[in-house]
Write an enzyme that holds these catalytic residues in place. Structure first.
Site, PDB file in Angstrom:
ATOM      1  N   ASN A 127      35.077  51.253  38.897  1.00 42.02           N
ATOM      2  CA  ASN A 127      34.116  50.545  38.067  1.00 42.02           C
ATOM      3  C   ASN A 127      33.354  51.570  37.222  1.00 42.02           C
ATOM      4  OD1 ASN A 127      31.504  49.287  37.346  1.00 42.02           O
ATOM      5  ND2 ASN A 127      32.320  47.552  38.499  1.00 42.02           N
ATOM      6  N   HIS A 153      35.662  47.004  34.840  1.00 44.44           N
ATOM      7  CA  HIS A 153      35.678  46.844  36.285  1.00 44.44           C
ATOM      8  C   HIS A 153      36.764  47.757  36.841  1.00 44.44           C
ATOM      9  CE1 HIS A 153      33.688  42.592  36.399  1.00 44.44           C
ATOM     10  NE2 HIS A 153      33.128  43.379  35.494  1.00 44.44           N
ATOM     11  N   GLU A 180      39.438  47.214  38.616  1.00 44.93           N
ATOM     12  CA  GLU A 180      40.809  46.751  38.430  1.00 44.93           C
ATOM     13  C   GLU A 180      41.259  46.899  36.976  1.00 44.93           C
ATOM     14  OE1 GLU A 180      38.783  44.489  41.768  1.00 44.93           O
ATOM     15  OE2 GLU A 180      38.261  45.052  39.717  1.00 44.93           O
ATOM     16  N   CYS A 196      36.895  39.833  40.954  1.00 37.99           N
ATOM     17  CA  CYS A 196      36.150  38.752  40.315  1.00 37.99           C
ATOM     18  C   CYS A 196      37.123  37.930  39.454  1.00 37.99           C
ATOM     19  CB  CYS A 196      35.033  39.334  39.461  1.00 37.99           C
ATOM     20  SG  CYS A 196      35.651  40.221  38.002  1.00 37.99           S
ATOM     21  N   CYS A 214      38.922  40.015  36.648  1.00 43.65           N
ATOM     22  CA  CYS A 214      40.027  40.838  37.143  1.00 43.65           C
ATOM     23  C   CYS A 214      41.154  39.986  37.708  1.00 43.65           C
ATOM     24  CB  CYS A 214      39.507  41.837  38.164  1.00 43.65           C
ATOM     25  SG  CYS A 214      38.287  42.957  37.409  1.00 43.65           S
ATOM     26  N   ASP A 244      25.894  43.293  37.693  1.00 45.78           N
ATOM     27  CA  ASP A 244      27.345  43.439  37.785  1.00 45.78           C
ATOM     28  C   ASP A 244      28.028  42.125  38.113  1.00 45.78           C
ATOM     29  OD1 ASP A 244      29.611  45.363  37.723  1.00 45.78           O
ATOM     30  OD2 ASP A 244      29.894  44.657  39.779  1.00 45.78           O
TER      31      ASP A 244
END
Length: 160
Positions: free
Chosen positions: A49, A60, A62, A87, A90, A150
């Site tokens: 991140n 992020h 990913e 999330c 992602c 975030d």
């Protein structure tokens, strides 16, 4: 059905690499979430991140990992490891690129989009790892406003 010792060792190895990325982010002043992309038993991309470091809401772990993997053609047979359940942003990338399996370190700190990914045919494994949970617990305790930013929850919403 229990995974073989060899499979378990590989899962541990790849998750340790993702945890290393999370710790790298933390050492840079960022949010401690890390990710690696594995294909044919090899890490082909890793990331963490960087929302804080790059002042970019989209970076992020990913997404950084996928960017660092570059264009690989087909994502068939790839596995995405992340220290935290992805999330929806992602998870959308996982589904869009056809990544078939996601292995998350934990989902207690953040539920993420496991149900969405499963509904789209992605195999989702939550390892529920104490190390990942502790990393996030410590961060959230020390940085509640940054964490709420975030996950898209502003302080005003929390107080209502």
């Amino acid at each position: 059905m229990k995974a073989s010792a060899e499979v378990q060792d590989k899962i541990v190895f790849f998750m340790e690499a993702a945890i290393g990325q999370a710790k790298k982010s933390l050492s840079e002043g960022g949010i401690p979430i890390g990710s690696v992309l594995v294909k044919d038993g090899k890490i082909i991309g890793s990331g963490h991140n960087k929302r804080v470091q790059d002042n970019d809401p989209i970076i992020h772990a990913e997404i950084d990992c996928l960017r660092n993997a570059g264009r690989i053609g087909s994502y068939k047979g790839t596995v995405l490891y992340s220290t935290l359940m992805p999330c929806y942003l992602c998870a959308g990338a996982v589904v869009q690129f056809g990544i078939g399996k996601v292995i998350a370190g934990e989902s207690q700190s953040f539920e993420g989009a496991a149900d969405f990914m499963k509904s789209m045919g992605v195999e989702v494994v939550d390892l529920n790892l104490d190390e990942c949970k502790q990393l996030m617990r410590d961060f959230i305790h020390s940085n509640p406003e940054l964490w709420n930013e975030d996950i898209g929850q502003l302080q005003e919403e929390i107080e209502d």
